[in-house]
Design a protein around this motif. Structure first.
Motif, PDB file in Angstrom:
ATOM      1  N   ALA A  54      12.540 -18.580  14.988  1.00 44.27           N
ATOM      2  CA  ALA A  54      11.546 -18.335  15.906  1.00 44.27           C
ATOM      3  C   ALA A  54      10.974 -17.060  16.025  1.00 44.27           C
ATOM      4  O   ALA A  54       9.744 -17.048  16.162  1.00 44.27           O
ATOM      5  CB  ALA A  54      11.883 -19.063  17.344  1.00 44.27           C
ATOM      6  N   GLN A  55      11.938 -15.988  16.056  1.00 47.79           N
ATOM      7  CA  GLN A  55      11.433 -14.887  16.250  1.00 47.79           C
ATOM      8  C   GLN A  55      10.761 -14.277  15.143  1.00 47.79           C
ATOM      9  O   GLN A  55       9.619 -13.474  15.341  1.00 47.79           O
ATOM     10  CB  GLN A  55      12.498 -13.718  16.635  1.00 47.79           C
ATOM     11  N   THR A  56      11.269 -14.624  13.948  1.00 45.54           N
ATOM     12  CA  THR A  56      10.478 -14.207  12.839  1.00 45.54           C
ATOM     13  C   THR A  56       9.202 -14.849  12.597  1.00 45.54           C
ATOM     14  O   THR A  56       8.150 -14.064  12.132  1.00 45.54           O
ATOM     15  CB  THR A  56      11.428 -14.408  11.759  1.00 45.54           C
ATOM     16  N   ARG A  57       9.145 -15.891  12.803  1.00 47.88           N
ATOM     17  CA  ARG A  57       7.643 -16.701  12.754  1.00 47.88           C
ATOM     18  C   ARG A  57       6.942 -15.895  13.887  1.00 47.88           C
ATOM     19  O   ARG A  57       5.610 -15.527  13.496  1.00 47.88           O
ATOM     20  CB  ARG A  57       7.926 -18.035  13.217  1.00 47.88           C
ATOM     21  N   ALA A  58       7.216 -15.780  15.117  1.00 50.96           N
ATOM     22  CA  ALA A  58       6.353 -15.262  15.940  1.00 50.96           C
ATOM     23  C   ALA A  58       5.842 -13.564  15.491  1.00 50.96           C
ATOM     24  O   ALA A  58       4.521 -13.127  15.717  1.00 50.96           O
ATOM     25  CB  ALA A  58       7.017 -15.135  17.434  1.00 50.96           C
ATOM     26  N   ALA A  59       6.907 -12.834  15.049  1.00 54.39           N
ATOM     27  CA  ALA A  59       6.403 -11.731  14.530  1.00 54.39           C
ATOM     28  C   ALA A  59       5.554 -11.450  13.551  1.00 54.39           C
ATOM     29  O   ALA A  59       4.595 -10.777  13.360  1.00 54.39           O
ATOM     30  CB  ALA A  59       7.508 -10.710  14.133  1.00 54.39           C
ATOM     31  N   LEU A  60       5.775 -12.604  12.518  1.00 50.35           N
ATOM     32  CA  LEU A  60       4.720 -12.518  11.258  1.00 50.35           C
ATOM     33  C   LEU A  60       3.464 -13.034  11.871  1.00 50.35           C
ATOM     34  O   LEU A  60       2.475 -12.643  11.213  1.00 50.35           O
ATOM     35  CB  LEU A  60       5.499 -13.416  10.237  1.00 50.35           C
ATOM     36  N   ASP A  61       3.302 -13.864  12.584  1.00 53.12           N
ATOM     37  CA  ASP A  61       2.219 -14.368  13.359  1.00 53.12           C
ATOM     38  C   ASP A  61       1.617 -13.457  14.050  1.00 53.12           C
ATOM     39  O   ASP A  61       0.164 -13.117  13.855  1.00 53.12           O
ATOM     40  CB  ASP A  61       2.359 -15.805  14.161  1.00 53.12           C
ATOM     41  N   GLU A  92      18.529 -16.250   7.175  1.00 52.81           N
ATOM     42  CA  GLU A  92      17.801 -17.179   8.229  1.00 52.81           C
ATOM     43  C   GLU A  92      16.282 -16.624   8.186  1.00 52.81           C
ATOM     44  O   GLU A  92      15.152 -17.038   8.379  1.00 52.81           O
ATOM     45  CB  GLU A  92      18.493 -17.357   9.421  1.00 52.81           C
ATOM     46  N   MET A  93      16.217 -15.170   8.377  1.00 55.23           N
ATOM     47  CA  MET A  93      14.658 -14.519   8.591  1.00 55.23           C
ATOM     48  C   MET A  93      14.133 -14.838   7.358  1.00 55.23           C
ATOM     49  O   MET A  93      13.049 -15.033   7.148  1.00 55.23           O
ATOM     50  CB  MET A  93      15.138 -13.055   8.689  1.00 55.23           C
ATOM     51  N   ASN A  94      14.724 -14.675   6.019  1.00 54.06           N
ATOM     52  CA  ASN A  94      13.977 -14.868   4.783  1.00 54.06           C
ATOM     53  C   ASN A  94      13.678 -16.407   4.733  1.00 54.06           C
ATOM     54  O   ASN A  94      12.662 -16.619   3.821  1.00 54.06           O
ATOM     55  CB  ASN A  94      15.141 -14.524   3.428  1.00 54.06           C
ATOM     56  N   SER A  95      14.206 -17.435   5.238  1.00 57.62           N
ATOM     57  CA  SER A  95      13.966 -18.578   4.990  1.00 57.62           C
ATOM     58  C   SER A  95      12.509 -18.757   5.841  1.00 57.62           C
ATOM     59  O   SER A  95      11.737 -19.834   5.207  1.00 57.62           O
ATOM     60  CB  SER A  95      14.810 -19.622   5.707  1.00 57.62           C
ATOM     61  N   VAL A  96      12.260 -18.056   6.739  1.00 59.82           N
ATOM     62  CA  VAL A  96      10.855 -18.104   7.169  1.00 59.82           C
ATOM     63  C   VAL A  96       9.928 -17.059   6.461  1.00 59.82           C
ATOM     64  O   VAL A  96       8.749 -17.522   6.180  1.00 59.82           O
ATOM     65  CB  VAL A  96      10.891 -17.806   8.778  1.00 59.82           C
ATOM     66  N   TYR A  97      10.542 -15.999   6.359  1.00 59.44           N
ATOM     67  CA  TYR A  97       9.327 -14.980   5.660  1.00 59.44           C
ATOM     68  C   TYR A  97       8.923 -15.647   4.225  1.00 59.44           C
ATOM     69  O   TYR A  97       7.886 -15.269   3.875  1.00 59.44           O
ATOM     70  CB  TYR A  97      10.449 -13.997   5.280  1.00 59.44           C
ATOM     71  N   ARG A  98       9.744 -16.195   3.502  1.00 63.77           N
ATOM     72  CA  ARG A  98       9.211 -16.795   2.427  1.00 63.77           C
ATOM     73  C   ARG A  98       7.991 -17.643   2.327  1.00 63.77           C
ATOM     74  O   ARG A  98       7.152 -17.573   1.522  1.00 63.77           O
ATOM     75  CB  ARG A  98      10.075 -17.695   1.455  1.00 63.77           C
ATOM     76  N   ASP A  99       7.801 -18.360   3.571  1.00 64.13           N
ATOM     77  CA  ASP A  99       6.614 -19.227   3.982  1.00 64.13           C
ATOM     78  C   ASP A  99       5.552 -18.379   4.089  1.00 64.13           C
ATOM     79  O   ASP A  99       4.120 -18.920   3.895  1.00 64.13           O
ATOM     80  CB  ASP A  99       6.884 -20.008   5.155  1.00 64.13           C
ATOM     81  N   TYR A 100       5.533 -17.215   4.582  1.00 64.26           N
ATOM     82  CA  TYR A 100       4.300 -16.237   4.813  1.00 64.26           C
ATOM     83  C   TYR A 100       3.672 -15.617   3.671  1.00 64.26           C
ATOM     84  O   TYR A 100       2.708 -14.951   3.531  1.00 64.26           O
ATOM     85  CB  TYR A 100       4.443 -15.442   5.944  1.00 64.26           C
ATOM     86  N   PHE A 101       4.654 -15.514   2.383  1.00 66.80           N
ATOM     87  CA  PHE A 101       4.152 -14.933   1.260  1.00 66.80           C
ATOM     88  C   PHE A 101       4.315 -15.861  -0.052  1.00 66.80           C
ATOM     89  O   PHE A 101       5.183 -15.669  -1.049  1.00 66.80           O
ATOM     90  CB  PHE A 101       4.890 -13.670   1.139  1.00 66.80           C
ATOM     91  N   PRO A 102       3.610 -17.034   0.049  1.00 68.76           N
ATOM     92  CA  PRO A 102       3.907 -18.057  -0.924  1.00 68.76           C
ATOM     93  C   PRO A 102       3.403 -17.677  -2.633  1.00 68.76           C
ATOM     94  O   PRO A 102       3.771 -17.917  -3.399  1.00 68.76           O
ATOM     95  CB  PRO A 102       3.166 -19.019  -0.522  1.00 68.76           C
ATOM     96  N   ASP A 103       2.463 -16.548  -2.482  1.00 74.55           N
ATOM     97  CA  ASP A 103       1.936 -16.216  -3.737  1.00 74.55           C
ATOM     98  C   ASP A 103       2.493 -14.631  -4.419  1.00 74.55           C
ATOM     99  O   ASP A 103       1.964 -14.285  -5.073  1.00 74.55           O
ATOM    100  CB  ASP A 103       0.605 -15.864  -3.699  1.00 74.55           C
TER     101      ASP A 103
END
Length: 130
Positions: A54-61, A92-103
């Motif tokens: 949740a924190q990774t998602r918020a930081a990347l958003d 766990e951070m990487n599992s969210v991080y990957r979604d923000y950089f799909p390309d």
């Protein structure tokens, strides 16, 4: 070379409220440089509590919001630095991080740091202005 400090509503106000003497975003030489973005909900200005996902998602958003405000995007990021309180949380951070950089992923450094009182991660990046 002109240096432009872009004051982002909400994010910069929140950072100043928690005592950080920083600019959330600076543009110079056709590049954007963000400060380390804690997991702040850019809509409310509140720190996001919860697990590292949740924190990774918020930081990347927050980063995406800041970069868009400055004329770029996460998709154009060339360098990301992640500050995390426990390297054991990196998976766990990487599992969210990957979604923000799909390309494709920008260059990245991930550093374990001393714990902050209110959150477990902070992320900064460098991206060209579109």
């Amino acid at each position: 070379m002109d240096r432009i400090i872009l004051h982002i509503p909400v994010i910069s106000e929140t950072l100043h409220r928690i005592g950080a003497p920083v600019s959330a975003l600076v543009r110079t030489g056709g590049m954007l440089y963000t400060c380390g973005m804690p997991p702040i909900d850019h809509r409310t200005g509140e720190i996001v509590r919860g697990d590292i996902r949740a924190q990774t998602r918020a930081a990347l958003d927050s980063l995406e919001f800041a970069l868009t405000f400055g004329g770029s995007s996460l998709a154009r990021a060339v360098k990301v630095t992640v500050y995390i309180v426990d390297n054991a949380l990196t998976g766990e951070m990487n599992s969210v991080y990957r979604d923000y950089f799909p390309d494709g992923f920008p260059a990245r450094t991930c550093l374990e740091v001393a714990a902050w009182p209110a959150f477990d991660i902070e992320i900064e990046c460098v991206a060209p202005v579109i």
